[in-house]
Every structure is written in structure tokens, then in C-alpha cells.
Write an enzyme that holds these catalytic residues in place. Sequence first.
Site, PDB file in Angstrom:
ATOM      1  CB  CYS A 293     -57.638  19.630  60.939  1.00 60.35           C
ATOM      2  SG  CYS A 293     -58.156  20.842  59.724  1.00 60.35           S
TER       3      CYS A 293
ATOM      4  N   GLY B 258     -53.942  15.169  57.823  1.00 57.63           N
ATOM      5  CA  GLY B 258     -53.772  16.364  57.003  1.00 57.63           C
ATOM      6  C   GLY B 258     -52.357  16.500  56.507  1.00 57.63           C
TER       7      GLY B 258
ATOM      8  CG  ASN C  45     -60.530  17.643  63.338  1.00 60.05           C
ATOM      9  OD1 ASN C  45     -60.760  17.641  62.137  1.00 60.05           O
ATOM     10  ND2 ASN C  45     -60.717  16.586  64.107  1.00 60.05           N
ATOM     11  N   GLY C  46     -62.609  20.113  62.057  1.00 62.26           N
ATOM     12  CA  GLY C  46     -64.043  19.984  61.840  1.00 62.26           C
ATOM     13  C   GLY C  46     -64.541  20.996  60.842  1.00 62.26           C
TER      14      GLY C  46
ATOM     15  CE1 TYR D 211     -58.696   5.854  54.029  1.00 60.31           C
ATOM     16  CE2 TYR D 211     -59.670   8.002  54.444  1.00 60.31           C
ATOM     17  CZ  TYR D 211     -58.722   7.219  53.810  1.00 60.31           C
ATOM     18  OH  TYR D 211     -57.798   7.787  52.983  1.00 60.31           O
TER      19      TYR D 211
END
Length: 485
Positions: A18, A44, A120-121, A260
Site C-alpha cells: 500500500c 498499489g 501500509n504493512g 525495488y
Amino acid sequence: MTGESDHIWDGDTLHEECGVFGIFDHADAGALSVLGLHSLQHRGQEAAGIVTFDEGHFTAERHAGLVGDAFGRGSQAGRNLKGRFAIGHNRYSTAGGNRAANIQPMFADLAGGGLAIAHNGNLTNAHTLRQELVAQGAIFHSTSDTETIIHLTARSAKPRIVEKLVDALCQVQGAYSLVALTSKKVIGVRDPNGVRPLVMGKLDDAVIFASETCALDIIGAEYVRDVAPGEMVVVDRDGIRSLFPFKPQEHRFCVFEYIYFARPDSTLEGRNVYEARKNIGAVLAEESPAAADMVIPVPDSGVPAALGFANAAGIPFELGIIRNHYVGRTFIEPSDSIRHLGVRLKHNPNRAMLKGKRVVLVDDSIVRGTTSKKIVAMVRDAGAAEVHFRVSSPPTTHSCFYGVDTPNTDELLAHKMDVEAMRRFIGADSLAFISMNGLYRAMGKAERVAQAPGFCDACFTGDYPISLTDISGGARQLSLLADVA
């Protein structure tokens, strides 16, 4: 992620979960959130959502698809976003999690007022907590672990919303960066290990939270600082408060953000991502040189590392593979008869450049190896005399449980094979990965120190810094990878 991806050009890569964005006290908070999410689209692509607060009420717009599709020009959703406070979220759903109910930010009316959260996570004990909450009478509407935070906050006996949220987060384990919105506050929080990124910025008098600095750049905001591991930043009309309500833990920022996930133009924890990737490529060239005529990136994520490799090796950098940026994720159905065309829909060899040449191909990772195998074959078919594959990360041997969608461990090529077997599988003349110590040298450290590495590198080492409470008998991300009955 299990089995073959539904998207034939997207089945052999890792995916960030996310991106989050929050803004306090700006007349165009909704519109700026749209722009911020647009710059975080790489984190996302399954869904996007924004919640705003204006004149006594919250407005939520949550839609499947890309930010531009949901909130672009002419969108009614974009026009509905009134108010000076807002938070937003881009979602990449894991398998089983792509449901409308899982689109964030999530909102609930609590006893003390409305609360919206974007996260996020991944929480590694969310499934365990969920079972306990359901046994106590809680009713869940989604399979997202974010809803667990909402329920814990709602059930807290603490008197104020900030205290309730702290109480809830003290019960969870895992990696998270989140933004929360109430009728009076915008809150940014990072987990005590600081695994996932979160930065702060300012635009005039407005305070902004975002997963990456590129989201600040797009709206002309000034970067202020990273939110610290274990820090909760509360912004309201009284100003900015910084709290550290959690027990301090070892700092373990996700090293794959530099390899990345993050955009190359972002700066995270003081490191420019583009420069970090070039450094990784340079160390890779020193560790694993190859006699070649050119260095070619697997676009787009392999470009900075390939540049670093080429510069360090003194070999020309060329665009030997051209990427089609206009292939939609639902462009064509993945029937068996055309599944083999998946790589060519996204990548096409520059035949005139490759014919008769010894080529170094640089990519960021090898996951299952299926895409790497097809790219090597494609370059050979285009006439390359030799193909030497170089990877700007160590072998990915373990699944991630901290917010990255990875296959089960037994599906990872590096978990099943040594480097020579992997070389034979993908069909390269040679194959080499950057070493763990080489990766740490590229990040400015002398070597990896096992007792305090400074990064989360569990996908390479199996050294998981946060308890995996929900895991039993194998690598399963229960709170995200399966619908819960």
C-alpha cells in the site's frame, strides 16, 4: 499470492502492499490527496480511497482501480472531496483480499467521534486478535487487518481518541505505517521497528504525511523529516505533537524499499533511492564481473542498478529491452493459448542492438524464476550470443510477512535451488546475485552485523525481527491471504 497470477504479465514479481497519504488544514486537501496518491500509484494498483472531513461530517470515496480512473477529471468522486483534512490510500491486495470491503481508508463512528485509518504493512497477529474479537461479539466486514485496529480502538476504555489508538496499537504486532483522521486531527504512526516508510512535509501551513517523498514533490510540498520508528505524530489546531508511546525496538527498515519498491526519485531515511540502486549495481559489478559487450536492464526497475553496473564495469549501457508502458492489467484474459505471450506484452527486445552481442542482463530480483527464464529466452531469440544474468538483490529465499505480497516460501526459486541450478533453470550463461555484505556495503555499511543489521532483510536471511504469531506450520499470511470465515 498463490499459484499463477491472474495477470499474465504480473505473476513473477513482488508487490508492495500500500501507499498512504494524509494532509491537515489545506483548502484543497481532497485534490492534493488525489495527486499524492497518483505519485504513489506504484505502491498499489488494485484500489484507491480518500476520506475527508468538512463542516461536521466525513466523506468517503473508495473505488477499485487506478487513482486516475477513480478520481480523474470529470469524476464525481473527486468533486465530493470537500474539507481541509484528508487521508488517502492505494491498495495492492494479496490473493483473497481483493474485495470492495477491503478498500481503505476504513471508517467507523466510535463513541468519541468518527475515525478513519489507512494502513501500509501487515499485522502478524491480526488473525489471532480477530478470533478473540469475534469471540467477544465483534462483527467484521472485511478481511483486512486494518479493521482489527479499528475494533481495538473502538473497544478501548481510554477516554481520548489518541489514547484509544495507542491502546490499540500496543496490542498489535507487525510492520505498519498508518495515517488516521478524526474530526479534529490527522495522525501519522510508524511501527516500533520502522519497517515501512512514512515521511512528513509542509505546504504553506498544511502538514502532510506520505509513504514517500515523491508524493510531496508532486504537490510542491517541502520535505520536513521521516516519522521516526515507534513515533506517533498528532496534528491539530494546537500544533504538532510527537509521542513515543511504544517500547523501543531495534530499527529494521525494509531494505527492499531501496532495491525495488520505492520510486527512484524518493528519498527515504536520508538515502536517495536512485543513488542507492546505482551503488548496488556498482558493487554487483565488482563482485560478479562478466566479459560482455553491453549491460541491459530489465525495465524499469533494473535501470538504476544496470547503470551502476555499467559505470563500474566500463561496459556500455544500452536499452536492449523496450517496455510497453500502456499494457493494462486487464488488457487480455490469461487463457492458456496466449499465456506464453505475457512477457512480450510488456517487454520487447531491441533486436538490432542485441544480435551477436554478449549481454549482461540486470534485474532487481528473481522470485519464481518464470519471468527471468522467459526474458533470457527472449534475448537469446533476438540474437544475443551470450546472456549473463545479474541480480541486484541477494537470493530471495523466504516469504515476507511484513506487508509485501510474496509467494509461499516453497514457491521461491532460491529456496529450492542453489545458484547453479537456478542458472540452468533460467537458461543463462552465468548467474550471480549481490552478496549480503555487498548489499550492506552499497548501503554505506561495512558489512551485515547479525546482532544489529539495521535493515529488515528477512526475505534473504529468514531473520524475522517481529514475532509471527499467526504463522503455524508454514508460511501463510493469514490475515491477508485468505478470507476468514
